[in-house]
Design an enzyme around this catalytic site. Sequence first.
Site, PDB file in Angstrom:
ATOM      1  N   ASP A  26       0.853  -1.193   0.000  1.00  0.00           N
ATOM      2  CA  ASP A  26       0.000   0.000   0.000  1.00  0.00           C
ATOM      3  C   ASP A  26       0.885   1.238   0.000  1.00  0.00           C
ATOM      4  O   ASP A  26       1.188   1.811   1.042  1.00  0.00           O
ATOM      5  CB  ASP A  26      -0.896  -0.020   1.245  1.00  0.00           C
ATOM      6  CG  ASP A  26      -2.009   1.027   1.172  1.00  0.00           C
ATOM      7  OD1 ASP A  26      -2.327   1.483   0.060  1.00  0.00           O
ATOM      8  OD2 ASP A  26      -2.570   1.357   2.235  1.00  0.00           O
TER       9      ASP A  26
ATOM     10  N   LYS B 175      -9.702   2.179  -8.856  1.00  0.00           N
ATOM     11  CA  LYS B 175     -10.240   2.396  -7.511  1.00  0.00           C
ATOM     12  C   LYS B 175     -11.307   3.489  -7.534  1.00  0.00           C
ATOM     13  O   LYS B 175     -11.087   4.583  -8.062  1.00  0.00           O
ATOM     14  CB  LYS B 175      -9.129   2.792  -6.535  1.00  0.00           C
ATOM     15  CG  LYS B 175      -8.289   1.643  -6.059  1.00  0.00           C
ATOM     16  CD  LYS B 175      -7.222   2.102  -5.090  1.00  0.00           C
ATOM     17  CE  LYS B 175      -7.739   2.283  -3.691  1.00  0.00           C
ATOM     18  NZ  LYS B 175      -6.644   2.593  -2.737  1.00  0.00           N
TER      19      LYS B 175
ATOM     20  N   PHE C 180     -11.848  -0.817   5.150  1.00  0.00           N
ATOM     21  CA  PHE C 180     -10.809  -0.054   5.853  1.00  0.00           C
ATOM     22  C   PHE C 180     -10.778  -0.397   7.347  1.00  0.00           C
ATOM     23  O   PHE C 180     -11.544   0.149   8.139  1.00  0.00           O
ATOM     24  CB  PHE C 180     -11.068   1.447   5.671  1.00  0.00           C
ATOM     25  CG  PHE C 180     -10.477   2.023   4.406  1.00  0.00           C
ATOM     26  CD1 PHE C 180     -10.348   1.259   3.264  1.00  0.00           C
ATOM     27  CD2 PHE C 180     -10.065   3.342   4.369  1.00  0.00           C
ATOM     28  CE1 PHE C 180      -9.817   1.793   2.103  1.00  0.00           C
ATOM     29  CE2 PHE C 180      -9.526   3.892   3.216  1.00  0.00           C
ATOM     30  CZ  PHE C 180      -9.400   3.116   2.077  1.00  0.00           C
TER      31      PHE C 180
ATOM     32  N   GLU D  65      -6.432   5.065  -8.473  1.00  0.00           N
ATOM     33  CA  GLU D  65      -7.684   5.647  -7.999  1.00  0.00           C
ATOM     34  C   GLU D  65      -8.196   6.766  -8.896  1.00  0.00           C
ATOM     35  O   GLU D  65      -7.430   7.593  -9.393  1.00  0.00           O
ATOM     36  CB  GLU D  65      -7.499   6.183  -6.572  1.00  0.00           C
ATOM     37  CG  GLU D  65      -8.801   6.534  -5.896  1.00  0.00           C
ATOM     38  CD  GLU D  65      -8.765   6.266  -4.396  1.00  0.00           C
ATOM     39  OE1 GLU D  65      -9.711   6.698  -3.717  1.00  0.00           O
ATOM     40  OE2 GLU D  65      -7.815   5.636  -3.926  1.00  0.00           O
TER      41      GLU D  65
ATOM     42  N   THR E 229     -13.197   1.241  -2.861  1.00  0.00           N
ATOM     43  CA  THR E 229     -12.455   1.669  -1.689  1.00  0.00           C
ATOM     44  C   THR E 229     -13.324   2.501  -0.745  1.00  0.00           C
ATOM     45  O   THR E 229     -14.506   2.705  -1.002  1.00  0.00           O
ATOM     46  CB  THR E 229     -11.199   2.447  -2.138  1.00  0.00           C
ATOM     47  OG1 THR E 229     -10.365   2.706  -1.004  1.00  0.00           O
ATOM     48  CG2 THR E 229     -11.574   3.762  -2.813  1.00  0.00           C
TER      49      THR E 229
END
Length: 311
Positions: A16, A125, A171, A89, A149
């Site tokens: 990440d 994303k 998350f 993203e 996400t």
Amino acid sequence: MNQLEQLKQYTTIVADTGDFQSIKAFAPQDATTNPSLILKAVQKDEYKPIMEKVARDHAGKSTNEIIDHLLVAFGQEILKVIPGRVSTETDARLSFDTEGSIEKGRTLIRLYEEAGISRDRVLIKIASTWEGIRAAQVLEQEGIQCNLTLLFSLPQAIACADARVQLISPFVGRIYDWYKKSNGTDYTGADDPGVQSVKRIYTYYRKFGYATEVMGASFRNTSQIVELAGCDLLTISPELLQKLAESDAPLTRKLVPAEAKNADLQKLTLDEKTFRSMLNDDAMATEKLAEGIRAFCVDAVKLDKLVEALK
């Protein structure tokens, strides 16, 4: 084996970060980025030349177009050091814009393909809003795989699975943050609300045979990671990957598909009204989703300014 090696027996490891030079030592399968990680990376001396080159090569184009090329440039570099997929993203300012998200996803995939990267190595994303999920549904039908996400609740996860998205990123750490602040309790291990949320989603998916991959994200400590051993994927920062690599403590699989199939669960059917109502009833998920979108928007504006300064 160290904990990272043990974890790799049960779970696909994802890095990440936008700092692609930092991930080689951990040999992850995939990698994820977001606006905040890219913003952080381009401010480092070793990555500034990438942004400067992209700005030069696309001089005369709009700031948005240059940033699209910048995101893809980072994705290309990441794909040189991993065997699997990179998540790129869309602009968080499109989180409530279905058509805008669709067009952005198409644009990013086109740029990757023009650079010689096949679409099966890229995940687009998109925030797990109702609008974002609808955009992902369209993109998936076009063969563009998506990573949903900013996901904090089971209703979001169910809507994503019903839309047949490729992957979701619940998350963990941000859920933990909310409950720690709200209740004044520093949760650990299996008691962690973020861990419990991912386990609930994983169990629901396996129980009802959904193909959507579950990738735990946003970790605050290695305890959260260890408790989710067996999840399809886990996306982990280089700092926590390092801690796992330095630990020889035993690690056992916690999420097992066969056990999930025996869970006592009712299948839910969600239309837009039910989705919005259930999300609204969950104060944590509502607040963290809104907060996450706002934070990514702030960093998107900062990235705009950095690029504009080079034009």
